[in-house]
Scaffold this active site. Structure first.
Site, PDB file in Angstrom:
ATOM      1  N   ASP A   1       0.621  -1.210   0.412  1.00  0.00           N
ATOM      2  CA  ASP A   1      -0.367   0.357  -0.214  1.00  0.00           C
ATOM      3  C   ASP A   1       0.848   1.111  -0.021  1.00  0.00           C
ATOM      4  O   ASP A   1      -0.012   2.559   0.206  1.00  0.00           O
ATOM      5  CB  ASP A   1      -1.153  -0.627   1.231  1.00  0.00           C
ATOM      6  CG  ASP A   1      -0.393  -0.312   2.507  1.00  0.00           C
ATOM      7  OD1 ASP A   1      -0.752  -0.903   3.688  1.00  0.00           O
ATOM      8  OD2 ASP A   1       0.746   0.534   2.744  1.00  0.00           O
TER       9      ASP A   1
ATOM     10  N   HIS B   1       6.252  -7.936  -1.350  1.00  0.00           N
ATOM     11  CA  HIS B   1       5.604  -7.758  -2.045  1.00  0.00           C
ATOM     12  C   HIS B   1       5.203  -6.979  -3.217  1.00  0.00           C
ATOM     13  O   HIS B   1       4.001  -7.208  -3.263  1.00  0.00           O
ATOM     14  CB  HIS B   1       4.337  -8.291  -1.487  1.00  0.00           C
ATOM     15  CG  HIS B   1       4.707  -9.698  -0.052  1.00  0.00           C
ATOM     16  ND1 HIS B   1       3.965 -10.154   0.247  1.00  0.00           N
ATOM     17  CD2 HIS B   1       5.327 -10.601  -0.596  1.00  0.00           C
ATOM     18  CE1 HIS B   1       4.330 -11.314   1.199  1.00  0.00           C
ATOM     19  NE2 HIS B   1       5.277 -11.434  -0.052  1.00  0.00           N
TER      20      HIS B   1
ATOM     21  N   CYS C   1       1.306  -1.727 -22.668  1.00  0.00           N
ATOM     22  CA  CYS C   1       2.794  -1.684 -22.031  1.00  0.00           C
ATOM     23  C   CYS C   1       2.054  -0.202 -23.471  1.00  0.00           C
ATOM     24  O   CYS C   1       2.461  -0.901 -24.999  1.00  0.00           O
ATOM     25  CB  CYS C   1       3.156  -2.477 -22.384  1.00  0.00           C
ATOM     26  SG  CYS C   1       4.744  -1.864 -22.688  1.00  0.00           S
TER      27      CYS C   1
ATOM     28  N   GLY D   1       2.013  -7.136  12.437  1.00  0.00           N
ATOM     29  CA  GLY D   1       0.345  -6.915  11.917  1.00  0.00           C
ATOM     30  C   GLY D   1       0.887  -8.041  11.080  1.00  0.00           C
ATOM     31  O   GLY D   1       0.184  -7.685   9.811  1.00  0.00           O
TER      32      GLY D   1
HETATM   33  N1  APR Z   1      -2.296  -4.138  14.717  1.00  0.00           N
HETATM   34  C1  APR Z   1      -1.631  -5.136  14.249  1.00  0.00           C
HETATM   35  N2  APR Z   1      -2.312  -5.974  14.260  1.00  0.00           N
HETATM   36  C2  APR Z   1      -3.036  -6.051  13.598  1.00  0.00           C
HETATM   37  C3  APR Z   1      -4.323  -5.259  13.769  1.00  0.00           C
HETATM   38  C4  APR Z   1      -4.138  -4.699  14.691  1.00  0.00           C
HETATM   39  N3  APR Z   1      -4.513  -3.041  14.237  1.00  0.00           N
HETATM   40  N4  APR Z   1      -5.339  -5.789  12.949  1.00  0.00           N
HETATM   41  C5  APR Z   1      -5.088  -7.352  12.391  1.00  0.00           C
HETATM   42  N5  APR Z   1      -4.029  -7.189  12.742  1.00  0.00           N
HETATM   43  C6  APR Z   1      -3.166  -8.669  11.899  1.00  0.00           C
HETATM   44  C7  APR Z   1      -4.305 -10.013  12.597  1.00  0.00           C
HETATM   45  O1  APR Z   1      -4.359 -10.541  13.481  1.00  0.00           O
HETATM   46  C8  APR Z   1      -3.918 -11.035  11.327  1.00  0.00           C
HETATM   47  O2  APR Z   1      -2.483 -11.461  12.367  1.00  0.00           O
HETATM   48  O3  APR Z   1      -3.160  -8.972  11.546  1.00  0.00           O
HETATM   49  C9  APR Z   1      -2.643  -9.668  10.332  1.00  0.00           C
HETATM   50  C10 APR Z   1      -2.723  -9.278   9.046  1.00  0.00           C
HETATM   51  O4  APR Z   1      -2.914 -10.527   8.580  1.00  0.00           O
HETATM   52  P1  APR Z   1      -2.546 -11.423   6.927  1.00  0.00           P
HETATM   53  O5  APR Z   1      -4.440 -10.208   6.776  1.00  0.00           O
HETATM   54  O6  APR Z   1      -2.527 -12.460   6.814  1.00  0.00           O
HETATM   55  O7  APR Z   1      -1.794  -9.896   7.223  1.00  0.00           O
HETATM   56  P2  APR Z   1       0.013 -10.537   6.347  1.00  0.00           P
HETATM   57  O8  APR Z   1       0.037 -10.652   7.090  1.00  0.00           O
HETATM   58  O9  APR Z   1       0.554  -9.015   6.019  1.00  0.00           O
HETATM   59  O10 APR Z   1      -0.526 -11.299   4.609  1.00  0.00           O
HETATM   60  C11 APR Z   1       1.141 -12.016   3.870  1.00  0.00           C
HETATM   61  O11 APR Z   1       0.023 -12.868   2.453  1.00  0.00           O
HETATM   62  O12 APR Z   1      -2.567 -12.523   0.608  1.00  0.00           O
HETATM   63  C12 APR Z   1      -0.456 -13.185   1.253  1.00  0.00           C
HETATM   64  O13 APR Z   1       0.804 -11.251  -0.310  1.00  0.00           O
HETATM   65  C13 APR Z   1      -0.422 -11.172   0.433  1.00  0.00           C
HETATM   66  O14 APR Z   1       1.738  -9.828   1.900  1.00  0.00           O
HETATM   67  C14 APR Z   1       0.406 -10.376   2.008  1.00  0.00           C
HETATM   68  C15 APR Z   1       1.152 -11.561   2.457  1.00  0.00           C
END
Ligand code: APR
Length: 246
Positions: free
Chosen positions: A106, A121, A149, A189
């Site tokens: 983002d 990513h 492109c 997170g």
């Molecule tokens: N503060 C901290 N952590 C949080 C908050 C918050 N306010 N809100 C949610 N979370 C936590 C959730 O509990 C969860 O464990 O953030 C985590 C988000 O996990 P995902 O949605 O799986 O995201 P991420 O870990 O970044 O995914 C990794 O997977 O889908 C692919 O490429 C994509 O980069 C992504 C990768």
């Protein structure tokens, strides 16, 4: 809302020289962006990953994949970095040995002022062509998206890493190096599920770093971490930054 950090953690934060922060979608949740796995609001709740974020999905239905990312880009353009992003930028400014590794696409860390970072990513705001990865800064509007492109006429796509695609080699190597040599690793997170990024906190821990997890929920890292702050990133990181900047 300020929180009290454990005394032992405060000591570690104060003496840390080489600090790595590793972030996932959770740090952007307080900016209003859906995470991937939160059931009720998660992006995946509406779509199946294999239908969208894969090269096969793009070949099968380029218009749907392009339009989903246009929709996400619209959200990203409307939100702002939150106190968690800003706290990491403050720590970087105060501690030369700080390095940020994000899984997020983002661009909010850069907007908050972080400079010493790698985007494992990719970045949803960057556009490339599918065939040759030519960077596309602009394109002609088209009847049938995706646009093309201007250099090779290939279909355009977001410059993000899809399931089954390799991570940018240099970024991954720098992240693995930093994790292997840091003395403090903040995992913030992330559900710690998607490899190879998810290996980084374990690399840090096995090389003797103090590992801190900041996540309201349990993850596969929780049992290994030296400290687990069951807090939102926007609450825990300002407290950590304040301790480090005292
Ligand atoms: N503060 C901290 N952590 C949080 C908050 C918050 N306010 N809100 C949610 N979370 C936590 C959730 O509990 C969860 O464990 O953030 C985590 C988000 O996990 P995902 O949605 O799986 O995201 P991420 O870990 O970044 O995914 C990794 O997977 O889908 C692919 O490429 C994509 O980069 C992504 C990768």
């Amino acid at each position: 809302m300020a929180i009290d950090l454990p005394f032992e953690l405060i000591d570690r934060l104060r003496v840390a020289k080489r600090i790595v922060a590793f972030t996932g979608a959770g740090i952007s949740a307080e900016s209003g962006l859906s995470t991937f796995r939160d059931k009720q609001t998660g992006l995946w709740a509406q779509y199946r990953p294999e239908d969208l974020a894969t090269p096969q999905a793009f070949r099968r239905n380029p218009r749907m994949v392009w339009e989903w990312y246009e929709w996400r880009r619209g959200f990203v353009a409307k939100v702002e970095p939150n106190p968690g992003h800003h706290a990491l930028a403050r720590i970087e400014a105060a501690r030369p040995g700080f390095f940020l590794v994000t899984q997020n696409v983002d661009g909010l860390h850069a907007r908050a002022g972080s400079r010493n970072l790698v985007e494992l990513h990719g970045n949803i705001r960057r556009t490339i062509c599918f065939e040759h990865r030519h960077l596309a800064e602009s394109w002609e509007p088209v009847e049938e998206p995706p646009p093309r492109c201007e250099r090779c006429g290939g279909l355009l796509r977001p410059d993000v890493v899809w399931f089954g695609e390799a991570l940018p080699e240099n970024a991954l190597r720098r992240a693995q190096e930093a994790a292997a040599h840091c003395d403090l690793f903040l995992s913030i997170g992330t559900s710690t599920l998607v490899y190879p990024a998810a290996e980084l906190p374990f690399i840090a821990g096995s090389n003797g770093a103090t590992v801190i997890e900041i996540n309201p929920d349990f993850t596969p890292l929780s049992k290994l971490a030296d400290f687990v702050l069951r807090e939102k990133a926007g609450v825990a990181l300002p407290a950590i930054a304040a301790t480090m900047l005292e």
